[in-house]
Motif scaffolding. Sequence first.
Motif, PDB file in Angstrom:
ATOM      1  N   GLY A 188       0.824  -1.209   0.000  1.00 11.51           N
ATOM      2  CA  GLY A 188       0.000   0.000   0.000  1.00 11.51           C
ATOM      3  C   GLY A 188       0.858   1.258   0.000  1.00 11.51           C
ATOM      4  N   ASN A 189       1.953   1.253   0.761  1.00 13.18           N
ATOM      5  CA  ASN A 189       2.857   2.406   0.780  1.00 13.18           C
ATOM      6  C   ASN A 189       3.473   2.643  -0.596  1.00 13.18           C
ATOM      7  N   ALA A 190       3.829   1.541  -1.275  1.00 12.05           N
ATOM      8  CA  ALA A 190       4.399   1.665  -2.621  1.00 12.05           C
ATOM      9  C   ALA A 190       3.369   2.219  -3.598  1.00 12.05           C
ATOM     10  N   LEU A 191       2.107   1.802  -3.441  1.00 12.45           N
ATOM     11  CA  LEU A 191       1.037   2.324  -4.287  1.00 12.45           C
ATOM     12  C   LEU A 191       0.819   3.822  -4.033  1.00 12.45           C
ATOM     13  N   LEU A 192       0.876   4.238  -2.768  1.00 14.52           N
ATOM     14  CA  LEU A 192       0.749   5.659  -2.449  1.00 14.52           C
ATOM     15  C   LEU A 192       1.813   6.466  -3.176  1.00 14.52           C
ATOM     16  N   ASP A 193       3.044   6.001  -3.063  1.00 11.76           N
ATOM     17  CA  ASP A 193       4.159   6.706  -3.710  1.00 11.76           C
ATOM     18  C   ASP A 193       3.969   6.759  -5.220  1.00 11.76           C
ATOM     19  N   MET A 194       3.553   5.641  -5.813  1.00 12.34           N
ATOM     20  CA  MET A 194       3.371   5.576  -7.258  1.00 12.34           C
ATOM     21  C   MET A 194       2.294   6.547  -7.722  1.00 12.34           C
ATOM     22  N   TYR A 195       1.129   6.536  -7.064  1.00 11.24           N
ATOM     23  CA  TYR A 195       0.029   7.391  -7.518  1.00 11.24           C
ATOM     24  C   TYR A 195       0.366   8.869  -7.374  1.00 11.24           C
ATOM     25  N   PHE A 196       1.025   9.246  -6.286  1.00 11.89           N
ATOM     26  CA  PHE A 196       1.404  10.644  -6.130  1.00 11.89           C
ATOM     27  C   PHE A 196       2.417  11.060  -7.191  1.00 11.89           C
ATOM     28  N   LYS A 197       3.420  10.208  -7.439  1.00 17.17           N
ATOM     29  CA  LYS A 197       4.436  10.555  -8.433  1.00 17.17           C
ATOM     30  C   LYS A 197       3.872  10.572  -9.840  1.00 17.17           C
ATOM     31  N   CYS A 198       2.796   9.820 -10.048  1.00 17.89           N
ATOM     32  CA  CYS A 198       2.143   9.817 -11.362  1.00 17.89           C
ATOM     33  C   CYS A 198       1.065  10.897 -11.474  1.00 17.89           C
ATOM     34  N   GLY A 199       0.899  11.698 -10.422  1.00 16.21           N
ATOM     35  CA  GLY A 199       0.008  12.852 -10.496  1.00 16.21           C
ATOM     36  C   GLY A 199      -1.431  12.610 -10.101  1.00 16.21           C
ATOM     37  N   SER A 200      -1.735  11.469  -9.486  1.00 17.34           N
ATOM     38  CA  SER A 200      -3.120  11.179  -9.125  1.00 17.34           C
ATOM     39  C   SER A 200      -3.269  11.106  -7.603  1.00 17.34           C
ATOM     40  N   SER A 201      -3.491  12.267  -6.984  1.00 16.67           N
ATOM     41  CA  SER A 201      -3.650  12.300  -5.526  1.00 16.67           C
ATOM     42  C   SER A 201      -4.963  11.647  -5.099  1.00 16.67           C
ATOM     43  N   ALA A 202      -5.977  11.677  -5.970  1.00 12.66           N
ATOM     44  CA  ALA A 202      -7.268  11.052  -5.640  1.00 12.66           C
ATOM     45  C   ALA A 202      -7.104   9.533  -5.501  1.00 12.66           C
ATOM     46  N   ASP A 203      -6.372   8.928  -6.426  1.00 16.21           N
ATOM     47  CA  ASP A 203      -6.141   7.480  -6.347  1.00 16.21           C
ATOM     48  C   ASP A 203      -5.297   7.139  -5.117  1.00 16.21           C
ATOM     49  N   ALA A 204      -4.339   8.006  -4.811  1.00 11.42           N
ATOM     50  CA  ALA A 204      -3.510   7.768  -3.630  1.00 11.42           C
ATOM     51  C   ALA A 204      -4.357   7.787  -2.360  1.00 11.42           C
ATOM     52  N   GLN A 205      -5.271   8.739  -2.254  1.00 11.68           N
ATOM     53  CA  GLN A 205      -6.136   8.821  -1.095  1.00 11.68           C
ATOM     54  C   GLN A 205      -7.048   7.590  -1.009  1.00 11.68           C
ATOM     55  N   PHE A 206      -7.503   7.105  -2.168  1.00  9.38           N
ATOM     56  CA  PHE A 206      -8.335   5.895  -2.202  1.00  9.38           C
ATOM     57  C   PHE A 206      -7.569   4.701  -1.648  1.00  9.38           C
ATOM     58  N   VAL A 207      -6.297   4.566  -2.061  1.00  3.36           N
ATOM     59  CA  VAL A 207      -5.464   3.469  -1.565  1.00  3.36           C
ATOM     60  C   VAL A 207      -5.275   3.596  -0.061  1.00  3.36           C
ATOM     61  N   PHE A 208      -4.987   4.807   0.407  1.00  4.88           N
ATOM     62  CA  PHE A 208      -4.764   5.038   1.833  1.00  4.88           C
ATOM     63  C   PHE A 208      -5.999   4.644   2.643  1.00  4.88           C
ATOM     64  N   ASP A 209      -7.168   5.034   2.161  1.00  4.08           N
ATOM     65  CA  ASP A 209      -8.411   4.718   2.878  1.00  4.08           C
ATOM     66  C   ASP A 209      -8.713   3.222   2.865  1.00  4.08           C
ATOM     67  N   ALA A 210      -8.255   2.517   1.818  1.00  4.65           N
ATOM     68  CA  ALA A 210      -8.552   1.089   1.684  1.00  4.65           C
ATOM     69  C   ALA A 210      -7.589   0.208   2.475  1.00  4.65           C
ATOM     70  N   MET A 211      -6.450   0.764   2.886  1.00  5.23           N
ATOM     71  CA  MET A 211      -5.459  -0.037   3.622  1.00  5.23           C
ATOM     72  C   MET A 211      -6.009  -0.439   4.988  1.00  5.23           C
ATOM     73  N   GLN A 212      -5.819  -1.700   5.345  1.00  4.10           N
ATOM     74  CA  GLN A 212      -6.318  -2.186   6.628  1.00  4.10           C
ATOM     75  C   GLN A 212      -5.477  -1.686   7.795  1.00  4.10           C
ATOM     76  N   ALA A 213      -4.216  -1.421   7.553  1.00  3.73           N
ATOM     77  CA  ALA A 213      -3.331  -0.942   8.618  1.00  3.73           C
ATOM     78  C   ALA A 213      -2.339   0.051   8.035  1.00  3.73           C
ATOM     79  N   HIS A 214      -2.114   1.125   8.780  1.00  2.00           N
ATOM     80  CA  HIS A 214      -1.124   2.123   8.382  1.00  2.00           C
ATOM     81  C   HIS A 214       0.063   2.085   9.338  1.00  2.00           C
ATOM     82  N   ASP A 215       1.207   2.505   8.851  1.00  2.00           N
ATOM     83  CA  ASP A 215       2.355   2.720   9.727  1.00  2.00           C
ATOM     84  C   ASP A 215       2.869   4.143   9.511  1.00  2.00           C
TER      85      ASP A 215
END
Length: 399
Positions: A188-215
């Motif tokens: 999930g962290n790798a997906l966050l980094d990828m979506y932000f670097k690819c210019g899609s903050s909305a997709d990054a936020q979606f991934v963050f909200d879908a993650m079962q656990a954050h660190d």
Amino acid sequence: MFCVFEEIDEPDVVCWNVIIDACARSGSAWRAVEVLSRMCRGGAVADGFTLASILKACSRGQDLGLGMQLHAWAWKIGLESETATGNALITMYLKCGGGVHSAANVFDGISEPNIISWTAMIAGLVQNGLAMEAAGFYKQMVRVGEKENDFCFTSVLSAFSTLASLEHGKMVHCRAVKAGFCFDTILGNALLDMYFKCGSSADAQFVFDAMQAHDVVSWTAIMVGYGRHGEARKAVECFRAMVDGGFRPDSITFLAVLSACSRGGIVDEGLSIFRSMSEDHGIKPEIEHCACLVYLLGHAGRLNEVETLIRKMGLQLDSFAWESLLSACGIHGEVELGKRSAGKVMELEPWKDGPYVLLSNMYAEQCQWREKEMLRGKLDYSNVRKNAALSWFPVSEAN
């Protein structure tokens, strides 16, 4: 462990492998080689796991010579094509700077490459700045039918993050969901980094909200992403939510949110977060944190506070802090403070032409032509040479 090992009358290859692996894990490659030499003198026969254990300790440029010797020995005793040995050799060459070509040759020689083999090549290519080649290698892996694991997905996402390829990043995301890895925190962290670097903050936020656990890495990644996208308020909101959720921010987290505040010009929040570093979280601000605050206050026009901060935080010998203040002085037309700042940079880094150029521009904007001419003379006398400016423009071919 060594005491127990020495009590064994006739250690077998498993015992030798355990003790060699212990040496390698402690970072002592040469100690592991000494044990290997002793093992061979005792009549035991090394296997692929023996070599793989020692090769794991070869991770720096200075270890390349040893790694190549072990590679030659593996070839001599017929273990080069064995999967475990080959995987370790690939990692060694890519970590020690032995060349992508050498690693690729090892990979081609492995009789049965597994997911670890493919992932080692993909990750190594990315780490060596060859994201395009890593992406091509991944496509080849998919074509031969090898199934990804979470480590492989993470490495591939790093490649597409570097390439800013949103389409391919989404494709990998879909494959991860299909394989059942979508809720993994590291992925999930790798997906966050990828979506932000690819210019899609909305997709990054979606991934963050879908993650079962954050660190802490998850929270830091989303702050960095929003900061880069100019959404400083959202970065600050994430920081507040992180603290309220019971997570302890580290120095990198503070750097991420302070950088966002600097880019977004959020002065009061930035000052409050900066103070909370030491007061609430017991983290001593480093030069990078102070530099963010210097930039933030400087561009907000609070220049005297910047000078006070530089002295209070012991940054008098940090040329970057004075350069930031000098740049802010140029924006706000504060010539006197700009002169002091330029003088500090010239004193700390006399070979740089930047402070001369910035201060000269300030004099010109204030029509202080005499001061500008004197500064020019000082520049000539100092033997500092301004790099020649270059420009380019298209030229149509003559018919």
